[in-house]
Design an enzyme around this catalytic site. Structure first.
Site, PDB file in Angstrom:
ATOM      1  N   LYS A 191      38.025  40.262  45.258  1.00  9.65           N
ATOM      2  CA  LYS A 191      36.955  41.257  45.155  1.00  9.65           C
ATOM      3  C   LYS A 191      36.020  41.260  46.364  1.00  9.65           C
ATOM      4  O   LYS A 191      35.948  40.291  47.121  1.00  9.65           O
ATOM      5  CB  LYS A 191      36.176  41.049  43.853  1.00  9.65           C
ATOM      6  N   ARG A 196      42.104  36.573  35.690  1.00  3.69           N
ATOM      7  CA  ARG A 196      42.855  37.765  36.103  1.00  3.69           C
ATOM      8  C   ARG A 196      43.007  37.770  37.625  1.00  3.69           C
ATOM      9  O   ARG A 196      42.013  37.843  38.335  1.00  3.69           O
ATOM     10  CB  ARG A 196      42.089  39.002  35.620  1.00  3.69           C
TER      11      ARG A 196
HETATM   12  C1  7PJ Z   1      38.549  43.852  36.283  1.00  6.57           C
HETATM   13  C2  7PJ Z   1      39.349  44.538  35.379  1.00  6.57           C
HETATM   14  C3  7PJ Z   1      37.786  42.746  35.824  1.00  6.57           C
HETATM   15  C4  7PJ Z   1      38.718  43.135  33.660  1.00  6.57           C
HETATM   16  C5  7PJ Z   1      39.524  45.463  37.316  1.00  6.57           C
HETATM   17  C6  7PJ Z   1      39.829  44.822  40.677  1.00  6.57           C
HETATM   18  C7  7PJ Z   1      39.232  46.029  40.066  1.00  6.57           C
HETATM   19  N1  7PJ Z   1      39.444  44.182  34.073  1.00  6.57           N
HETATM   20  N2  7PJ Z   1      39.949  45.543  36.040  1.00  6.57           N
HETATM   21  N3  7PJ Z   1      37.903  42.432  34.498  1.00  6.57           N
HETATM   22  N4  7PJ Z   1      38.680  44.436  37.494  1.00  6.57           N
HETATM   23  N5  7PJ Z   1      38.782  42.759  32.374  1.00  6.57           N
HETATM   24  O1  7PJ Z   1      40.779  44.206  40.214  1.00  6.57           O
HETATM   25  O2  7PJ Z   1      39.294  44.471  41.770  1.00  6.57           O
HETATM   26  O3  7PJ Z   1      37.021  42.094  36.538  1.00  6.57           O
HETATM   27  S1  7PJ Z   1      40.027  46.580  38.549  1.00  6.57           S
END
Ligand code: 7PJ
Length: 278
Positions: free
Chosen positions: A223, A257
């Site tokens: 990020k 994630r």
């Molecule tokens: C997140 C997401 C996060 C959850 C994205 C990226 C942007 N879902 N989807 N948490 N970020 N739960 O991956 O940089 O931080 S999309």
């Protein structure tokens, strides 16, 4: 604290932190650039992440990066559902669907999705009622504002109190339609309507969210909060990403994630060895 989560017929073990591998199927995903757009590429990418130790694959068909455009419901279903079906056919893995649209949720749940991962925390029309019909895990993420404008001027009276209040309200809204607390996962939403300083305050004291008594998910991989701190492009953020993964896991996050599954699984194994021998 619960050790498993029911995922629409599958059981996910969260006695240790689990790695959720990111599978973008958007043409404009900022770090994958849409390279995994075809089903076969998506399948190969999912297979590699499973081999590397991911126990969850998170399929996203809507880019939520700052400034991203909205995706039509029909387009999102066409991107996501064939990939979901193919993965469920080939692999015994929990599939999470990163969506905020009720129709995408319903289609996904009927095709075996185990987690609904909603960056809008089921606030869009019909989402609560749709997921209430399934015993599926739900990730409620905090976001201030909307992707188009969320980074313009984030403001909080009190960063932690505001986010905890938001979670409490969303948990209540879920319970009102019959969703059980045991189905819920919370996520502070790194990068979603937060300044660099606020993102690092959240990472510093993420364990404060444990008071809600729910499993936590942390999404920090590659990020901007890492890139901007280190002045690194998106493909040079691995060391920073691993550090954040470990910090989140140490504070109780049960789902991490990430894009870089293999490296994150290794890092978590080292953390686990230290934690176990303490
Ligand atoms: C997140 C997401 C996060 C959850 C994205 C990226 C942007 N879902 N989807 N948490 N970020 N739960 O991956 O940089 O931080 S999309």
């Amino acid at each position: 604290m619960q050790l498993t989560i029911n995922c629409n017929g599958q059981v996910l073990d969260i006695s240790k932190p689990q790695v959720m591998g990111i599978l973008n199927v958007t043409p404009d995903s900022f770090s994958d650039g849409g390279h995994f757009n075809s089903i076969n590429n998506a399948l190969a990418q999912a297979e590699q992440m499973i081999i590397d130790g991911a126990t969850i694959i998170d399929i996203g068909g809507e880019s939520t990066r700052p400034g991203a455009k909205d995706v039509a419901e029909h387009d999102e279903i066409e991107r996501v559902i064939p990939v979901l079906k193919a993965i469920k056919q080939h692999f015994d893995v929990v599939v999470s669907i990163d969506t905020s649209k009720a129709k995408v949720m319903r289609e996904a749940l009927e095709h075996g999705a185990g987690i609904i991962n909603d960056v809008r925390a089921l606030q869009n029309e019909n989402c609560l009622a749709t997921v209430a019909q399934f015993e599926v895990a739900i990730c409620l993420m905090h976001m201030q504002g909307l992707p188009r404008s969320m980074q313009n001027s984030p403001h909080y009276n009190n960063l932690f109190d505001d986010i905890i209040l938001f979670f409490e309200q969303r948990i209540l809204a879920c319970q009102k339609v019959g969703i059980k607390k045991e189905q819920l996962i919370i996520d502070p939403g790194f990068g979603f309507g937060k300044t660099l300083e606020q993102n690092y305050q959240l990472l510093t004291d993420m364990n404060k969210f444990m008071q809600l008594g729910l499993p936590m998910l942390a999404g920090l991989s590659r990020k901007s909060m890492i890139g901007n701190l280190l002045n690194r492009d998106v493909d040079e953020r691995l060391a920073g990403s691993l550090t954040t993964a470990i910090l989140a896991a140490q504070q109780g996050a049960k789902i991490i994630r990430v894009h870089d599954v293999k490296e994150t699984v290794d890092a978590l194994k080292v953390l686990d060895k230290v934690s176990l021998s303490r």
